[in-house]
Design a protein around this motif. Structure first.
Motif, PDB file in Angstrom:
ATOM      1  N   VAL A 105       0.831  -1.202   0.000  1.00  0.00           N
ATOM      2  CA  VAL A 105       0.000   0.000   0.000  1.00  0.00           C
ATOM      3  C   VAL A 105       0.865   1.251   0.000  1.00  0.00           C
ATOM      4  O   VAL A 105       0.603   2.198  -0.726  1.00  0.00           O
ATOM      5  CB  VAL A 105      -0.943  -0.007   1.219  1.00  0.00           C
ATOM      6  CG1 VAL A 105      -1.884   1.177   1.150  1.00  0.00           C
ATOM      7  CG2 VAL A 105      -1.733  -1.302   1.255  1.00  0.00           C
ATOM      8  N   LEU A 106       1.896   1.251   0.826  1.00  0.00           N
ATOM      9  CA  LEU A 106       2.826   2.387   0.842  1.00  0.00           C
ATOM     10  C   LEU A 106       4.204   1.872   0.468  1.00  0.00           C
ATOM     11  O   LEU A 106       4.699   0.911   1.048  1.00  0.00           O
ATOM     12  CB  LEU A 106       2.860   3.032   2.234  1.00  0.00           C
ATOM     13  CG  LEU A 106       1.534   3.622   2.727  1.00  0.00           C
ATOM     14  CD1 LEU A 106       1.676   4.095   4.163  1.00  0.00           C
ATOM     15  CD2 LEU A 106       1.088   4.758   1.839  1.00  0.00           C
ATOM     16  N   LYS A 107       4.812   2.520  -0.536  1.00  0.00           N
ATOM     17  CA  LYS A 107       6.081   2.001  -1.040  1.00  0.00           C
ATOM     18  C   LYS A 107       7.206   2.972  -0.752  1.00  0.00           C
ATOM     19  O   LYS A 107       7.870   3.453  -1.669  1.00  0.00           O
ATOM     20  CB  LYS A 107       5.969   1.767  -2.550  1.00  0.00           C
ATOM     21  CG  LYS A 107       4.869   0.807  -2.932  1.00  0.00           C
ATOM     22  CD  LYS A 107       4.630   0.843  -4.427  1.00  0.00           C
ATOM     23  CE  LYS A 107       3.453  -0.024  -4.812  1.00  0.00           C
ATOM     24  NZ  LYS A 107       2.974   0.287  -6.164  1.00  0.00           N
ATOM     25  N   GLY A 108       7.409   3.284   0.510  1.00  0.00           N
ATOM     26  CA  GLY A 108       8.516   4.174   0.845  1.00  0.00           C
ATOM     27  C   GLY A 108       8.127   5.629   0.679  1.00  0.00           C
ATOM     28  O   GLY A 108       8.470   6.267  -0.315  1.00  0.00           O
ATOM     29  N   VAL A 109       7.386   6.170   1.640  1.00  0.00           N
ATOM     30  CA  VAL A 109       6.913   7.552   1.542  1.00  0.00           C
ATOM     31  C   VAL A 109       7.709   8.427   2.507  1.00  0.00           C
ATOM     32  O   VAL A 109       7.907   8.070   3.665  1.00  0.00           O
ATOM     33  CB  VAL A 109       5.414   7.625   1.880  1.00  0.00           C
ATOM     34  CG1 VAL A 109       4.942   9.066   1.849  1.00  0.00           C
ATOM     35  CG2 VAL A 109       4.603   6.777   0.920  1.00  0.00           C
ATOM     36  N   ASP A 110       8.176   9.555   2.010  1.00  0.00           N
ATOM     37  CA  ASP A 110       8.798  10.566   2.859  1.00  0.00           C
ATOM     38  C   ASP A 110       7.902  11.786   2.862  1.00  0.00           C
ATOM     39  O   ASP A 110       7.428  12.213   1.811  1.00  0.00           O
ATOM     40  CB  ASP A 110      10.172  10.987   2.317  1.00  0.00           C
ATOM     41  CG  ASP A 110      11.120   9.817   2.284  1.00  0.00           C
ATOM     42  OD1 ASP A 110      11.241   9.146   3.316  1.00  0.00           O
ATOM     43  OD2 ASP A 110      11.699   9.570   1.204  1.00  0.00           O
ATOM     44  N   LEU A 111       7.664  12.339   4.055  1.00  0.00           N
ATOM     45  CA  LEU A 111       6.779  13.492   4.133  1.00  0.00           C
ATOM     46  C   LEU A 111       7.167  14.311   5.344  1.00  0.00           C
ATOM     47  O   LEU A 111       7.485  13.774   6.401  1.00  0.00           O
ATOM     48  CB  LEU A 111       5.328  13.006   4.281  1.00  0.00           C
ATOM     49  CG  LEU A 111       4.229  14.035   4.079  1.00  0.00           C
ATOM     50  CD1 LEU A 111       4.170  14.448   2.615  1.00  0.00           C
ATOM     51  CD2 LEU A 111       2.889  13.454   4.493  1.00  0.00           C
ATOM     52  N   GLN A 112       7.161  15.639   5.158  1.00  0.00           N
ATOM     53  CA  GLN A 112       7.452  16.507   6.289  1.00  0.00           C
ATOM     54  C   GLN A 112       6.355  17.551   6.417  1.00  0.00           C
ATOM     55  O   GLN A 112       5.860  18.071   5.420  1.00  0.00           O
ATOM     56  CB  GLN A 112       8.789  17.220   6.075  1.00  0.00           C
ATOM     57  CG  GLN A 112       9.944  16.248   6.133  1.00  0.00           C
ATOM     58  CD  GLN A 112      11.266  16.937   6.071  1.00  0.00           C
ATOM     59  OE1 GLN A 112      11.422  17.904   5.333  1.00  0.00           O
ATOM     60  NE2 GLN A 112      12.222  16.460   6.848  1.00  0.00           N
TER      61      GLN A 112
END
Lengths: 312, 594
Positions: free
Chosen positions: B363-370
């Motif tokens: 479902v999530l393939k390596g998410v970066d978020l700030q």
């Protein structure tokens, strides 16, 4: 704080038509349902009848376990039928059937209500824990339910009584042991559905613990099935108790119980001449279970709009 | 002669609480070859109106006339109505999955639709079905006819429903919210298909929608309904660009637009009048700024105003007060300040299916978020792209298999650990469904008090007064403390959800589609509340929506997600004016409004 000035009208505009509470709607529906109304009135009368048992004994002058061999039995030893002395007749030992019926009602109601409440509590707990936690907990508890359901109840009851001896607490215990399973299954299914709801997720995101969620968020939503199933459990407990007493494993003679009265009537084929010994306890049992079942069905229709629509 | 002419139609339902007047005295006519749109918020009676004409609403009391080819449908025996439905009039519903039978292939169902009404051999019916499937844009129709409904996507299923509706060449097609359940890119395709089919086969279409812009995009004529009465009727593009009735005007002013972000949304205060006791005057009068004594006392007739448009109003074509400009946010993103939330390399997969077909769904393939203090980060994407899952990971409801979430530099641990509990005071969430996210069996006061009960030892009067303060803050009447959620409207319930989220004075609030279940006029109230609270309390938001104009309206930065990854992240204006990826361009094109 000035945020509330944003749209005061939206928040304060009270709806013109007041919504009825769910309790109000349920009561309104039940009041319109004539069958439920009759059943409920019958049960109220039955409770009064049971409460009035000592009073009846006083009025008739026939304590429940006293034998009136002179007035209750003909010289040939045959019990007398319904009349002015014995309103519903006398039994083979010269005891008053009406008074014994009233005392028997006490046993039936106590066993029915106590056993159902106890069984319901166990069923609710097991069902909620199994449904909420799922996984291995669910597997173990569900197999336990299957296990209890597959035990032949008469055999188990016979064995228990022969080991421990017949008594009222034991028969309540046996009934509880065999009747919590169906409610547990229903509750488990409901909880599995409720667990997926967003308000449970909301409680989790607030940091609520598992037991907090189970008791504060899930339990109130189970009110409808619990009320319905507990009501329907009462008549089966009453029949259960009557069965045990009939087989001599429930209430110990000479105390009166409906099942015991039926057993004594059939025991020496006395019912062939004294029909009242079978008819009155039989009718009492029949109408009581019928009334509880009708009321339970009415409650289900009133509490669950889906079945209501089908019923119409 | 008009194909369908409805005269003075009223529909009411007797209920236990009294009679519900759902449709009141509505008249309109649809000419052959028209694309007729009916627009209204929920509770406006738009669906009931059409379904009642077709005899699909059991228990309804109808009065008036509905002439179809000169024949009155009201009061027609059920058997005759059934023959007309399907053969002469067919319907397309909102949810294509529940309108198709799951146990038959779509080919079988299309063939059955033909053979029920016409005597044709099976083989001919099948070839007709397949050619119709091709027409509605299903590739490889020959083979796909043998697939079951669940093997199609939502948009494809709606195409099949349209094919089924067209099969018998009906004179009239009624589409009830045909695109509401679909993603915006698919919605655009289905609307194009509907209008091209309408032109090509020269059928007449009545389309019902809550969305003015959707209707204005395809319809030639448009009717606006409010509380069961007709407010405005006329050429669709005219109604949309220069509305005559103040309700239509206010509805447009309440809709956020991709292009206009300089103005505050103008919500319509108040709520829909009760259908049990409809007002004697204009139904909109209680919420209308132009209303006077006459509006409240007498029902304005539907009269011709400006350029042949009909409007039921005593004050038509009045210019509304100009909307307020957006108040500049004080706290913006500070240069060099550390992010308040930082997600790194989040990977999450579920196992789906059962043995032996068990498989991993990433479902999530390596998410970066700030997320920085005081900003609103919009998160957009189509359904199934993982945006809700990402927010639940940040909220600590789901644990990722890889990667970490830092809240104010602190690692967010596993659920129920000390650091996780601490994070509850910093991060809170507002859920999508205002009906599902509040426990129906608990009173509002107890729902809002929940966070205090869990995390503080406030009890009794002190607790009550804190709850009342919160209710006041979000614009709820504190006197409603003891009511159940079912006694509130959707917008008020969302306020309850916001109050609950704000109880612990968090620094970050995560919104998962907070307005998607609300009507436009209420949506604007909630959006304004959300931005005012941010300004007042200095909150940081992550805001999920499938509606790009809502996100554009509220966000400082926007992240676009597709298949478990963030594919584009930029300032809102920059992203909308100069999208970099093809996916974002398609999304924007689909939601571009006239």
């Amino acid at each position: 704080m000035s945020a509330h000035t944003l749209t005061p009208a939206a928040a304060t505009a009270a709806p013109e038509v007041k919504q009825r509470s769910s309790l109000r709607m349920t009561v309104d529906y039940l009041l319109k349902d004539r069958a439920s109304l009759i059943a409920a009135s019958f049960l109220v009368l039955l409770v009064l009848f049971a409460l009035a048992a000592p009073l009846l004994a006083g009025i008739t002058g026939h304590p429940a376990n006293d034998q009136f061999r002179e007035t209750g039995l003909t010289p040939a030893g045959v019990p007398v039928g319904p009349g002015t002395e014995f309103w519903l007749g006398a039994d083979q030992l010269g005891r008053d059937v009406l008074v014994r019926l009233a005392y028997g009602a006490r046993v039936s109601l106590i066993v029915g209500v106590v056993a159902s409440l106890a069984a319901a509590s166990i069923g609710i707990m097991v069902g909620m824990v199994a449904g909420y936690f799922g996984g291995k907990v669910d597997t173990v508890l569900s197999r336990c339910i299957d296990l209890v359901m597959s035990v032949p109840f008469l055999l188990a009851a016979l064995a228990l009584v022969s080991v421990l001896g017949a008594s009222l607490p034991l028969s309540v215990g046996v009934i509880v042991f065999f009747s919590w399973t169906s409610l547990a299954r229903v509750i488990r299914g409901q909880v599995i559905a409720l667990r997926q709801r967003e308000f449970v997720e909301a409680a989790r995101s607030l940091g609520a613990g598992h037991w907090g969620i189970i008791f504060r968020d899930i339990l109130p939503n189970l009110a409808a099935p619990i009320i319905i199933y507990a009501t329907l459990m009462i008549p089966s407990s009453i029949v259960f108790e009557a069965t045990l007493s009939f087989l001599g494993m429930g209430i110990v003679p000479p105390d009166a119980s409906w099942g015991g009265m039926l057993a004594e009537a059939s025991g020496n084929s006395i019912y062939l001449t004294a029909w009242w010994l079978v008819l009155f306890p039989g009718l009492a049992l029949l109408f009581t279970t019928l009334a509880f079942n009708v009321l339970g069905d009415g409650l289900r229709d009133a509490l669950d709009p889906r079945t209501r629509r089908k019923a119409k | 002669m008009a194909l369908l002419e409805v005269k003075n139609l009223s529909v009411s339902f007797p209920t236990a609480d009294g009679t519900l007047h759902v449709v009141r005295d509505v008249s309109f006519s649809v000419e052959a070859g028209d694309f007729f749109g009916i627009v209204g918020e929920s509770g406006s009676g738009k669906s009931v109106l059409v379904q009642a004409i077709l005899g699909l609403v059991p228990g309804a009391k109808l009065s008036g006339q509905a002439l179809f080819n000169g024949r009155d449908l009201i009061g027609l025996p059920a058997e005759e109505l059934r023959r007309i439905r399907g053969a002469k009039i067919s319907m397309i519903f909102q949810d294509p999955l529940s309108s198709l039978h799951p146990q038959y292939t779509v080919g079988q169902q299309l063939v059955e639709a033909i053979t029920t009404h016409q005597k044709v051999p099976k083989s001919e019916a099948r070839s007709r079905a397949i050619s119709m499937m091709r027409k509605v844009g299903i590739k490889d129709a020959e083979r796909r006819a043998d697939s079951y409904p669940h093997q199609f996507s939502g948009g494809m299923r709606q195409r099949i429903m349209i094919a089924m509706a067209l099969l018998l060449q009906p004179e009239l097609i009624i589409a009830d919210e045909p695109t509401t359940a679909l993603d915006s890119t698919v919605q655009a395709q289905i609307l194009d298909l509907l209008s091209s089919m309408q032109r090509e086969l020269n059928t007449t279409v009545i389309m019902i929608s809550h969305d003015l812009s959707v209707v204005s995009r395809v319809a030639s004529q448009m009717m606006v309904l409010y509380a069961g009465t007709c407010m405005e009727l006329g050429a669709a593009d005219e109604v949309f660009t220069s509305p005559s009735h103040p309700y239509t005007a206010r509805l447009l002013a309440a809709t956020p637009s991709v292009h206009n972000t300089e103005h505050r949304l103008r919500p319509i205060d108040g709520s829909l009048p009760s259908l049990l006791a409809p007002p004697t005057g204009c139904a909109f009068a209680p919420r209308c700024e132009l209303a006077d004594e006459r509006c409240r006392g007498t029902l304005p007739p539907l009269e011709e105003h400006r350029s042949g448009r009909l409007a039921a109003c005593f004050h038509p074509d009045t210019e509304l007060a100009a909307p307020e400009p957006v108040i500049a946010r004080s706290a913006g993103q500070q240069e060099g300040a550390p992010p308040i939330i930082s997600a790194q390399g989040i990977k999450l997969s579920f196992s789906a299916g059962s043995w032996p077909h068990k498989r991993q769904v990433n479902v999530l393939k390596g998410v970066d978020l700030q997320l920085f203090e005081g900003e609103t980060l919009g998160l957009v994407g189509e359904s199934g792209c993982g945006k809700s899952t990402l927010v639940r990971v940040i909220a600590g409801l789901l644990q990722p298999q890889e990667g970490s979430v830092l809240v104010e530099g602190q690692e967010l641990g596993a659920p129920n650990t000390e650091s996780w509990k601490q994070a509850r005071h910093l991060v809170q969430m507002v859920f999508q469904d205002p009906f599902g996210s509040l426990n129906p069996k608990r009173r509002v006061g107890s729902i809002i008090a929940d966070p205090f009960m869990i995390h503080t030892d406030l009890r009794g009067e002190q607790l009550k007064s804190r709850v009342r303060e919160l209710m006041d803050l979000v614009g709820l009447n504190p006197e409603h403390y003891n009511r159940f959620p079912s006694e509130f409207s959707g917008g008020q319930r969302q306020r309850i959800g916001i109050a609950r989220a704000l109880a612990l004075k968090p620094k970050v609030v995560l919104f998962d589609e907070p307005v998607s279940a609300l009507d436009v006029s209420v949506q604007a109230q909630i959006l304004n509340l959300i931005s005012d609270l941010q300004r007042e309390l200095g909150l940081s938001y992550i805001f999920i929506s499938h509606d790009l104009s809502v996100v554009r309206h509220i966000s400082d930065r926007v992240a676009v997600m597709d298949r478990g990854q963030i594919i584009e992240l930029a300032g809102a204006q920059q992203l909308y004016e100069n999208p970099q990826t093809d996916f974002t361009k398609t999304l924007l094109a689909a939601s571009a409004r006239s």
